[in-house]
Design an enzyme around this catalytic site. Structure first.
Site, PDB file in Angstrom:
ATOM      1  N   LYS A  15       0.832  -1.218   0.000  1.00 16.72           N
ATOM      2  CA  LYS A  15       0.000   0.000   0.000  1.00 16.72           C
ATOM      3  C   LYS A  15       0.863   1.264   0.000  1.00 16.72           C
ATOM      4  CE  LYS A  15      -2.223  -0.640   3.917  1.00 16.72           C
ATOM      5  NZ  LYS A  15      -1.686  -1.918   4.406  1.00 16.72           N
ATOM      6  N   ARG A  90      -9.396   1.498   9.481  1.00 15.86           N
ATOM      7  CA  ARG A  90      -9.051   0.104   9.751  1.00 15.86           C
ATOM      8  C   ARG A  90     -10.184  -0.610  10.473  1.00 15.86           C
ATOM      9  NH1 ARG A  90      -3.132   0.790   9.359  1.00 15.86           N
ATOM     10  NH2 ARG A  90      -2.031  -1.130   9.785  1.00 15.86           N
ATOM     11  N   ARG A 129      11.844  -6.550   4.850  1.00 14.18           N
ATOM     12  CA  ARG A 129      11.645  -5.132   4.543  1.00 14.18           C
ATOM     13  C   ARG A 129      12.516  -4.221   5.421  1.00 14.18           C
ATOM     14  NH1 ARG A 129       5.750  -2.315   4.955  1.00 14.18           N
ATOM     15  NH2 ARG A 129       5.922  -2.690   7.188  1.00 14.18           N
ATOM     16  N   ARG A 161      11.573  -2.179  10.811  1.00 11.29           N
ATOM     17  CA  ARG A 161      10.516  -1.737  11.717  1.00 11.29           C
ATOM     18  C   ARG A 161      10.380  -2.756  12.836  1.00 11.29           C
ATOM     19  NH1 ARG A 161       5.246   0.031   8.284  1.00 11.29           N
ATOM     20  NH2 ARG A 161       4.244  -1.005  10.037  1.00 11.29           N
ATOM     21  N   ARG A 172      -0.309  -9.021  13.349  1.00 10.48           N
ATOM     22  CA  ARG A 172      -0.929  -7.940  12.560  1.00 10.48           C
ATOM     23  C   ARG A 172      -1.867  -8.506  11.504  1.00 10.48           C
ATOM     24  NH1 ARG A 172       4.268  -5.384  10.563  1.00 10.48           N
ATOM     25  NH2 ARG A 172       3.040  -3.810   9.488  1.00 10.48           N
TER      26      ARG A 172
HETATM   27  P1  AMP Z   1       0.924   0.576   9.198  1.00  9.56           P
HETATM   28  O1  AMP Z   1       2.197   1.313   8.925  1.00  9.56           O
HETATM   29  O2  AMP Z   1      -0.240   1.089   8.402  1.00  9.56           O
HETATM   30  O3  AMP Z   1       1.094  -0.925   9.104  1.00  9.56           O
HETATM   31  O4  AMP Z   1       0.539   0.892  10.735  1.00  9.56           O
HETATM   32  C1  AMP Z   1       1.419   0.566  11.790  1.00  9.56           C
HETATM   33  C2  AMP Z   1       0.655   0.507  13.106  1.00  9.56           C
HETATM   34  O5  AMP Z   1       0.059   1.789  13.385  1.00  9.56           O
HETATM   35  C3  AMP Z   1      -0.511  -0.466  13.152  1.00  9.56           C
HETATM   36  O6  AMP Z   1      -0.086  -1.785  13.433  1.00  9.56           O
HETATM   37  C4  AMP Z   1      -1.339   0.137  14.285  1.00  9.56           C
HETATM   38  O7  AMP Z   1      -0.747  -0.122  15.539  1.00  9.56           O
HETATM   39  C5  AMP Z   1      -1.205   1.629  14.024  1.00  9.56           C
HETATM   40  N1  AMP Z   1      -2.255   2.147  13.117  1.00  9.56           N
HETATM   41  C6  AMP Z   1      -2.059   2.720  11.889  1.00  9.56           C
HETATM   42  N2  AMP Z   1      -3.237   3.113  11.347  1.00  9.56           N
HETATM   43  C7  AMP Z   1      -4.199   2.784  12.255  1.00  9.56           C
HETATM   44  C8  AMP Z   1      -5.617   2.912  12.262  1.00  9.56           C
HETATM   45  N3  AMP Z   1      -6.286   3.457  11.228  1.00  9.56           N
HETATM   46  N4  AMP Z   1      -6.278   2.453  13.350  1.00  9.56           N
HETATM   47  C9  AMP Z   1      -5.626   1.925  14.405  1.00  9.56           C
HETATM   48  N5  AMP Z   1      -4.294   1.757  14.442  1.00  9.56           N
HETATM   49  C10 AMP Z   1      -3.570   2.183  13.387  1.00  9.56           C
END
Ligand code: AMP
Length: 224
Positions: A15, A90, A129, A161, A172
């Site tokens: 994404k 989400r 990654r 990360r 996740r």
């Molecule tokens: P991502 O980089 O999109 O994988 O997000 C990393 C982490 O940020 C996720 O595993 C959540 O802990 C938090 N996070 C990001 N976006 C959201 C969202 N819309 N709702 C809740 N937690 C979020």
């Protein structure tokens, strides 16, 4: 061409990479809630302190915090040219709040792009990654060679990360299945949902997205 899109998909489907390409090309704002949260954690802001544990464990940050964060961001000037939401919403409650927010402003979404790959491919990609701590550029490689390399885009430092460890990746994926997959049905009902096969090269997936939405790469910033 003002457009407002959401990019859906499990962690690791690409994404962020696709959002960056699309937004760079069309002048849309790329809003990655994950990046916003990681920056807040890194800087130790009050928000960062509140969300640190969730982000590091791969759990969802509570809806109310996320909704306020995104609403403030979407009200910023640059979003008037269009935006791509990457990682938000989400949950269905987040999606409903987003709809209400846009509705209040007489705006709507143009599409919800869901990029899909198998769970095994997710684990395979994420465990390899590396992300540039300065500009967010993503590099896929093995631990030994990538750890000492610099970002090919800005020369910054590449790091893994914390939530890209295999156990956290699997967690996740479970969180995605439990909380986020129901958004597919939510957006199908609004005729906004489009599924994109995320296998293959970055450019092949990008082209699929452009074709699906009939977006022509030669037009830029037209008004709507
Ligand atoms: P991502 O980089 O999109 O994988 O997000 C990393 C982490 O940020 C996720 O595993 C959540 O802990 C938090 N996070 C990001 N976006 C959201 C969202 N819309 N709702 C809740 N937690 C979020």
């Amino acid at each position: 061409m003002i457009k407002r899109f959401i990019l859906l998909g499990a962690p690791g489907v690409g994404k962020g990479t696709q959002a960056k390409k699309l937004s760079d090309h069309f002048g849309w704002s790329h809003i990655s809630t994950g990046d916003m949260l990681r920056k807040a954690v890194q800087k130790g802001t009050p928000l960062g302190q509140q969300v640190k544990v969730y982000v590091e464990k791969g759990d969802l940050v509570p809806d109310n915090l996320m909704v306020e964060l995104v609403k403030d961001r979407l009200d910023e000037d640059d979003c008037r040219h269009g935006f791509l939401l990457d990682g938000f919403p989400r949950t269905v409650p987040q999606a409903k709040k987003l709809d209400a927010f846009l509705d209040d402003r007489g705006l709507g979404l143009d599409g919800v792009i869901s990029i899909e790959i198998s769970d095994e491919e997710v684990v395979n990609r994420l465990s390899k990654r590396f992300v540039c701590v300065d500009c967010g550029f993503i590099v896929v490689g093995d631990d030994k060679t990538s750890r000492d390399r610099h970002c090919p885009s800005c020369g910054g430092t590449l790091a893994k990360r914390q939530d890209d460890e295999v156990d956290t990746i699997r967690h996740r994926l479970n969180v995605y299945e439990k909380s986020t997959r129901s958004l597919i049905e939510y957006y199908q009902k609004q005729n906004l949902y489009v599924r994109i096969d995320g296998m293959g090269s970055v450019d092949a997936v990008y082209e699929r997205i452009l074709n699906t939405f009939g977006i022509k790469p030669d037009r830029n910033h037209d008004s709507n």
